[in-house]
Design a protein around this motif. Structure first.
Motif, PDB file in Angstrom:
ATOM      1  N   LEU A 101       0.823  -1.207   0.000  1.00 48.10           N
ATOM      2  CA  LEU A 101       0.000   0.000   0.000  1.00 48.10           C
ATOM      3  C   LEU A 101       0.858   1.260   0.000  1.00 48.10           C
ATOM      4  N   THR A 102       1.892   1.240   0.811  1.00 45.01           N
ATOM      5  CA  THR A 102       2.751   2.411   0.931  1.00 45.01           C
ATOM      6  C   THR A 102       3.380   2.790  -0.396  1.00 45.01           C
ATOM      7  N   THR A 103       3.785   1.810  -1.125  1.00 42.45           N
ATOM      8  CA  THR A 103       4.490   2.070  -2.390  1.00 42.45           C
ATOM      9  C   THR A 103       3.550   2.043  -3.588  1.00 42.45           C
ATOM     10  N   ARG A 104       2.258   1.932  -3.299  1.00 37.78           N
ATOM     11  CA  ARG A 104       1.241   1.872  -4.353  1.00 37.78           C
ATOM     12  C   ARG A 104       1.459   0.686  -5.288  1.00 37.78           C
ATOM     13  N   ARG A 105       2.050  -0.371  -4.745  1.00 37.43           N
ATOM     14  CA  ARG A 105       2.148  -1.632  -5.475  1.00 37.43           C
ATOM     15  C   ARG A 105       0.948  -2.475  -5.057  1.00 37.43           C
ATOM     16  N   MET A 106      -0.176  -2.201  -5.692  1.00 37.46           N
ATOM     17  CA  MET A 106      -1.424  -2.817  -5.263  1.00 37.46           C
ATOM     18  C   MET A 106      -1.436  -4.324  -5.508  1.00 37.46           C
ATOM     19  N   ASP A 107      -0.655  -4.801  -6.485  1.00 31.71           N
ATOM     20  CA  ASP A 107      -0.573  -6.235  -6.698  1.00 31.71           C
ATOM     21  C   ASP A 107       0.062  -6.920  -5.492  1.00 31.71           C
ATOM     22  N   VAL A 108       1.086  -6.276  -4.927  1.00 28.41           N
ATOM     23  CA  VAL A 108       1.734  -6.825  -3.736  1.00 28.41           C
ATOM     24  C   VAL A 108       0.773  -6.790  -2.548  1.00 28.41           C
ATOM     25  N   ALA A 109       0.074  -5.672  -2.386  1.00 33.63           N
ATOM     26  CA  ALA A 109      -0.871  -5.554  -1.276  1.00 33.63           C
ATOM     27  C   ALA A 109      -1.980  -6.596  -1.377  1.00 33.63           C
ATOM     28  N   LEU A 110      -2.536  -6.751  -2.579  1.00 38.99           N
ATOM     29  CA  LEU A 110      -3.612  -7.726  -2.769  1.00 38.99           C
ATOM     30  C   LEU A 110      -3.132  -9.145  -2.475  1.00 38.99           C
ATOM     31  N   SER A 111      -1.919  -9.466  -2.931  1.00 39.97           N
ATOM     32  CA  SER A 111      -1.391 -10.801  -2.708  1.00 39.97           C
ATOM     33  C   SER A 111      -1.211 -11.084  -1.218  1.00 39.97           C
ATOM     34  N   ALA A 112      -0.644 -10.109  -0.486  1.00 41.05           N
ATOM     35  CA  ALA A 112      -0.400 -10.316   0.938  1.00 41.05           C
ATOM     36  C   ALA A 112      -1.705 -10.343   1.731  1.00 41.05           C
ATOM     37  N   PHE A 113      -2.625  -9.430   1.415  1.00 43.83           N
ATOM     38  CA  PHE A 113      -3.933  -9.482   2.079  1.00 43.83           C
ATOM     39  C   PHE A 113      -4.610 -10.821   1.799  1.00 43.83           C
ATOM     40  N   GLY A 114      -4.460 -11.303   0.568  1.00 44.24           N
ATOM     41  CA  GLY A 114      -5.045 -12.591   0.207  1.00 44.24           C
ATOM     42  C   GLY A 114      -4.465 -13.732   1.016  1.00 44.24           C
ATOM     43  N   GLU A 115      -3.135 -13.711   1.228  1.00 44.59           N
ATOM     44  CA  GLU A 115      -2.500 -14.735   2.060  1.00 44.59           C
ATOM     45  C   GLU A 115      -3.013 -14.647   3.493  1.00 44.59           C
ATOM     46  N   ALA A 116      -3.191 -13.431   3.987  1.00 45.34           N
ATOM     47  CA  ALA A 116      -3.650 -13.248   5.360  1.00 45.34           C
ATOM     48  C   ALA A 116      -5.041 -13.832   5.569  1.00 45.34           C
ATOM     49  N   VAL A 117      -5.965 -13.553   4.653  1.00 46.77           N
ATOM     50  CA  VAL A 117      -7.331 -14.055   4.838  1.00 46.77           C
ATOM     51  C   VAL A 117      -7.433 -15.536   4.511  1.00 46.77           C
ATOM     52  N   GLU A 118      -6.499 -16.044   3.732  1.00 47.81           N
ATOM     53  CA  GLU A 118      -6.464 -17.493   3.516  1.00 47.81           C
ATOM     54  C   GLU A 118      -6.139 -18.197   4.828  1.00 47.81           C
ATOM     55  N   MET A 119      -5.225 -17.606   5.590  1.00 41.73           N
ATOM     56  CA  MET A 119      -4.862 -18.177   6.885  1.00 41.73           C
ATOM     57  C   MET A 119      -5.941 -17.922   7.936  1.00 41.73           C
ATOM     58  N   ASP A 120      -6.453 -16.689   7.948  1.00 37.92           N
ATOM     59  CA  ASP A 120      -7.453 -16.308   8.941  1.00 37.92           C
ATOM     60  C   ASP A 120      -8.589 -15.565   8.250  1.00 37.92           C
ATOM     61  N   PRO A 121      -9.637 -16.280   7.851  1.00 37.58           N
ATOM     62  CA  PRO A 121     -10.733 -15.645   7.107  1.00 37.58           C
ATOM     63  C   PRO A 121     -11.497 -14.599   7.902  1.00 37.58           C
ATOM     64  N   GLN A 122     -11.278 -14.528   9.210  1.00 39.44           N
ATOM     65  CA  GLN A 122     -12.003 -13.556  10.028  1.00 39.44           C
ATOM     66  C   GLN A 122     -11.295 -12.199  10.115  1.00 39.44           C
ATOM     67  N   LEU A 123     -10.232 -12.015   9.346  1.00 45.13           N
ATOM     68  CA  LEU A 123      -9.574 -10.708   9.293  1.00 45.13           C
ATOM     69  C   LEU A 123     -10.375  -9.805   8.362  1.00 45.13           C
ATOM     70  N   THR A 124     -11.489  -9.309   8.871  1.00 42.85           N
ATOM     71  CA  THR A 124     -12.423  -8.580   8.010  1.00 42.85           C
ATOM     72  C   THR A 124     -11.821  -7.296   7.444  1.00 42.85           C
ATOM     73  N   GLN A 125     -10.939  -6.637   8.201  1.00 39.16           N
ATOM     74  CA  GLN A 125     -10.341  -5.411   7.682  1.00 39.16           C
ATOM     75  C   GLN A 125      -9.461  -5.687   6.466  1.00 39.16           C
ATOM     76  N   ALA A 126      -8.845  -6.874   6.435  1.00 41.91           N
ATOM     77  CA  ALA A 126      -8.043  -7.244   5.261  1.00 41.91           C
ATOM     78  C   ALA A 126      -8.956  -7.443   4.044  1.00 41.91           C
ATOM     79  N   TRP A 127     -10.095  -8.094   4.264  1.00 46.68           N
ATOM     80  CA  TRP A 127     -11.075  -8.240   3.175  1.00 46.68           C
ATOM     81  C   TRP A 127     -11.516  -6.865   2.672  1.00 46.68           C
ATOM     82  N   ILE A 128     -11.815  -5.984   3.609  1.00 49.16           N
ATOM     83  CA  ILE A 128     -12.302  -4.650   3.237  1.00 49.16           C
ATOM     84  C   ILE A 128     -11.259  -3.901   2.416  1.00 49.16           C
ATOM     85  N   MET A 129      -9.998  -4.001   2.819  1.00 47.76           N
ATOM     86  CA  MET A 129      -8.948  -3.327   2.068  1.00 47.76           C
ATOM     87  C   MET A 129      -8.834  -3.901   0.650  1.00 47.76           C
ATOM     88  N   MET A 130      -8.994  -5.207   0.521  1.00 52.41           N
ATOM     89  CA  MET A 130      -8.929  -5.809  -0.819  1.00 52.41           C
ATOM     90  C   MET A 130     -10.061  -5.279  -1.704  1.00 52.41           C
TER      91      MET A 130
END
Length: 685
Positions: free
Chosen positions: A617-646
Motif C-alpha cells: 500500500l505504501t508504495t502503491r504496489r497494489m498487486d503486492v498488497a492484494l497478494s499479501a492481504f489474500g495470504e492473510a485471509v487465507e490463513m485467517d478468514p475472520q480478518l475482516t479489515q483485510a477483506w475490506i482493504m482488498m
C-alpha cells in the motif's frame, strides 16, 4: 461512498510505509551478506545425555521436570490422558480418544471436511494439563484443543464457550494453534521451523525434543572438548565461546575471557555487555514472555533478548491498566515492573532451574530475603518479620497469610493452569475504585467491595506512603480519553524512575497523537539506555518532518539491539532521501535486511502478511498488497479489515467485478459482519 475510496486508500497509504523497490532489492541482500563461511560456525549440540556423563546431579534433577517433559513423543510413559475409547462432546462435535495397539488416536468430528482420525505425534506438558499434538499434513503439527486435566482426571476443552467452525482462524486447525509456528520453539532444543511459503509445507527439526540442557546452556561441543582435555581452549578454533567453552555465561565462574562474539546474530561489533543476572533473566525470558520473534526458531543461547524478540508492552487486552496480568503473557513483562527486578533479583533466586520448581515452599521462599536476617546480596532490604500477623493482618499459616496471595495474584489460563503475576505489587484496592483493575484483597473476599478493601487497608496502614499516584491512573484514563491524557502520558514517558516497560507503554499509547512538537520534546528518549524505550521513541518520531526524523534516528540503524535497528529501519519507511553517506546507507540497508529476514521467518503468520500488505500500500504496489492481504485471509478468514482493504483496492483500480467477488467471498466466511454487508450494498454486489 465509492467516490471516497481513492481518498481513503491514500489515507491508508500514508499510515503505512516503505519503498517496495528498496525493500525488494534487500530481499536477498541480507542473506547474501550472511552467506555461509562469513561467520564462524557455532559449536554443535551434543545432547542432554552427554551432559549427564559429568553433570549427573543436574540431569537427575532435570529428568521429569516440566522442562524435560515440555514436549515428548507419545508412549505409555509420557501419555497420561485416558485414551481408552471414551468420548468428549463439545458444541455438538464428538471426539473419541483411542489406543490402537500402542498408537494414540484422536477421532473427531471437529475437523475440516467432517469427521477425521489423527495419530498423536507429540505430547506437550505433564501437569496441570497435557496437550496432544497431531499432524494434519506432512510436517504440519497442530495442538488439539481438547486436553487432559491431570488434577480433575477428565478431558476438557481449552475454550469451552467458543463455537468455532474449522474455517475460523481461531479454530484448533488454524494458524494460531500451529505447533510449528507458535509453540515448538519453546518446547524444544535447537528448533528450526523451516517453513516454505511457496509449498506451504514445514520441514521443522530440532536437535532434542523437550527443553534440554543446551536449550539454556547452549551447544556443548566446545565445552566437552574443554572438559576432556582440561586445557585452555583454542579460541581460533572456537571463537565466541567463554573460557569453559560455552556461548553463554549463566554463572559467575563462567566469566568470559573474551567478549561473546562471532556468531551471535552476525553482529559482533554491536553486541551489548550484560550483567550476569541480566544474561540469565533474558535467557529465561526468551520463552517466558509475550513477544514477537525475529528468527526462524531458537536463537543461540546467550543472544540478548532484544536481538531475538520484540517484547509486548502493557497494552490493553494483555495487561490491566495497572500492569497486572490479564491475558497469557508469561512472566517477563510483569517481572520488569517489579522492584525485585530493579534491585538485581534473578529467576534462580527463587526457582531451581533444573527441577523447574521453587527452591522453598510457602512463605519460606520469600523469607530468604524478607526476614529479620535479610540477605547480604540485597542490603537495602528492611530487616523485619513479614511472616507475622502484624504485617499480614491474617492468621499465620492461613491462606490470607501467604505472601504470594497478596503480592502475586493468580490468574487461570488454559482452563486449569494457574499462573502468578511476577510484578510483586502491593495490593491497591484504592486504585480499583479508579481504574477497575482487580486487586488481591477482592480475589479472596469476593463478597466484599473494593471500597471495603481500600478502607480496611487504610485502617491497617493509616500513614502509608504506598498509596500515592500510580501510572495506572493515567493509563486507565488514556484508554478512554487519549487526547485528554496526552500531557500526563508524556510525563510518564519522561519520568526515569518508572520501569522501562511502563515508559515504553506510555510512548506506544501516544503514537496516534504524534506531532512535530511531541517528537521534538521526546527526542532525548532515543538515547535511553533501555532498548524498550528506544524502540517506542522511534515510533514517536513519525510525527516529525522527514528531514528531522531521519537525522534523529539515523544513528539507531547501528544500535546494539536488533529490535531497535528494525524499529529505526521502519522509521525510514516512505522517506524521500536524496543522499546518505555511505556508512549510513550501509547501516540502513543492513537494518532493512534484518527486518526483511524477520518477516520472512514469519511468513506463516497472518500478522506478517498484513505488514507486507502495508508495504504494498505504501508504495502503491497494489498487486503486492492484494497478494499479501489474500495470504492473510487465507490463513485467517475472520480478518475482516483485510477483506475490506482488498475490496477497496479493487474498487480504486476500477475493477468492480473483482471487488464484488472479493466481498462475496468475505461474506461467505463472515456473513454477519456489518461492515462487509454495508460495503457490498455500497458497491452493488
Amino acid at each position: 461512498m465509492a467516490q471516497s475510496i481513492p481518498r481513503y486508500l491514500n489515507q491508508q497509504v500514508a499510515l503505512l510505509s516503505l519503498k517496495l523497490a528498496a525493500f525488494a532489492a534487500l530481499l536477498f541482500l541480507a542473506l547474501t551478506a550472511q552467506a555461509k563461511g562469513e561467520q564462524p560456525a557455532a559449536p554443535k549440540y551434543v545432547g542432554s545425555q552427554t551432559c549427564g556423563s559429568c553433570h549427573a546431579d543436574a540431569v537427575t534433577d532435570w529428568k521429569g521436570s516440566h522442562h524435560a517433559l515440555a514436549w515428548t513423543k507419545p508412549s505409555d510413559d509420557t501419555v497420561v490422558g485416558a485414551f481408552d475409547g471414551r468420548t468428549f462432546l463439545h458444541q455438538g462435535n464428538t471426539t473419541r480418544f483411542l489406543n490402537e495397539n500402542g498408537q494414540y488416536v484422536i477421532d473427531t468430528e471437529d475437523a475440516r471436511g467432517g469427521r477425521q482420525r489423527f495419530e498423536v505425534v507429540g505430547v506437550a506438558g505433564i501437569e496441570p494439563l497435557q496437550q496432544y499434538i497431531i499432524e494434519t499434513a506432512p510436517g504440519r503439527m497442530l495442538s488439539f484443543d481438547v486436553v487432559w486435566d491431570v488434577e480433575g482426571i477428565r478431558w476438557i476443552h481449552l475454550y469451552p464457550d467458543q463455537d468455532l467452525s474449522p474455517d475460523d482462524g481461531l479454530h484448533w486447525s488454524g494458524p494460531y494453534k500451529n505447533w510449528n509456528a507458535r509453540c515448538a520453539e519453546c518446547h524444544a532444543t535447537g528448533f528450526e521451523k523451516n517453513f516454505n511459503p511457496k509449498t506451504d509445507l514445514y520441514q521443522s527439526r530440532q536437535v532434542e525434543t523437550g527443553v534440554g540442557c543446551e536449550a539454556c546452556h547452549g551447544p556443548g561441543q566446545a565445552h566437552v572438548s574443554w572438559a576432556e582435555t582440561d586445557q585452555q581452549l583454542d579460541l581460533t578454533e572456537w571463537p565466541g565461546v567463554n573460557n569453559v567453552g560455552l556461548v553463554i555465561n549463566l554463572h559467575p565462574s563462567d566469566t568470559a575471557e573474551t567478549e561473546l562474539r562471532g556468531f551471535l546474530a552476525g553482529t559482533q561489533q554491536r553486541i551489548s555487555r550484560l550483567s550476569d543476572t541480566e544474561v540469565e533473566i533474558q535467557q529465561c525470558a526468551g520463552c517466558h514472555s509475550r513477544r514477537e520473534p525475529f528468527e526462524d526458531g531458537n536463537p543461540l543461547p546467550g543472544t540478548p533478548f532484544h536481538d531475538a524478540y520484540r517484547l509486548s508492552n502493557l497494552r490493553d487486552g494483555l495487561y490491566h491498566s495497572d500492569g497486572q496480568i490479564e491475558d497469557e503473557v508469561y512472566v517477563y513483562g510483569s517481572f520488569l515492573q517489579s522492584k525485585m527486578y530493579a534491585n538485581g533479583v534473578t529467576c534462580t533466586n527463587c526457582h531451581n532451574p533444573h527441577t523447574a520448581e521453587l527452591k522453598l515452599e510457602g512463605n519460606a521462599l520469600c523469607g530468604q530475603c524478607h526476614s529479620p536476617a535479610g540477605n547480604p546480596d540485597f542490603p537495602t532490604l528492611s530487616l523485619k518479620d513479614y511472616d507475622d500477623p502484624t504485617h499480614t493482618f491474617h492468621v499465620q499459616g492461613s491462606t490470607g497469610g501467604e505472601c504470594r496471595n497478596c503480592h502475586m495474584i493468580e490468574r487461570t489460563y488454559m482452563g486449569v493452569d494457574g499462573r502468578r503475576d511476577h510484578s510483586f505489587r502491593i495490593p491497591r484496592p484504592d486504585l480499583s475504585l479508579q481504574t477497575q483493575s482487580p486487586n488481591a484483597c477482592n480475589d479472596c473476599h469476593t463478597d466484599r467491595t473494593p471500597r471495603w478493601a481500600a478502607d480496611t487497608i487504610a485502617e491497617w496502614y493509616p500513614n502509608s506512603p504506598k498509596r500515592g499516584a500510580h501510572f495506572s491512573q493515567v493509563f486507565s484514563a488514556g484508554r478512554t480519553d487519549l487526547r485528554g491524557q496526552s500531557e500526563a502520558l508524556i510525563g510518564l514517558a519522561e519520568y526515569d524512575q518508572l520501569p522501562a516497560i511502563v515508559r515504553a507503554t506510555a510512548l506506544d499509547m501516544l503514537l496516534p497523537l504524534a506531532n512535530p512538537a511531541m517528537a521534538m520534546r521526546l527526542e532525548p528518549l532515543l538515547s535511553s539506555p533501555e532498548p524498550l524505550i528506544r524502540v517506542a521513541a522511534i515510533s514517536i518520531q513519525r510525527g516529525a518532518p522527514e528531514t528531522e526524523r531521519s537525522a534523529r534516528i539515523v544513528g539507531l540503524l547501528d544500535d546494539p539491539a536488533k529490535a531497535v535497528r528494525i524499529a529505526a529501519a521502519r522509521g525510514f519507511l516512505g522517506m524521500q532521501i536524496a543522499y546518505m553517506p555511505d556508512r549510513m546507507n550501509q547501516n540502513l540497508n543492513t537494518a532493512m535486511g534484518e527486518w526483511q529476514k524477520s518477516l520472512s521467518a514469519k511468513a506463516d503468520f497472518p500478522e506478517a502478511q498484513l505488514v507486507l500488505a502495508g508495504i504494498g500500500l505504501t508504495t502503491r504496489r497494489m498487486d503486492v498488497a492484494l497478494s499479501a492481504f489474500g495470504e492473510a485471509v487465507e490463513m485467517d478468514p475472520q480478518l475482516t479489515q483485510a477483506w475490506i482493504m482488498m475490496v477497496r483496492i479493487h474498487s480504486a483500480l476500477g475493477d468492480r467485478q473483482s471487488a464484488i467477488e472479493t466481498v462475496n467471498a468475505a461474506l461467505d466466511k463472515n456473513p454477519e459482519d456489518v461492515q462487509l454487508n454495508l460495503l457490498r450494498a455500497d458497491i452493488g454486489g
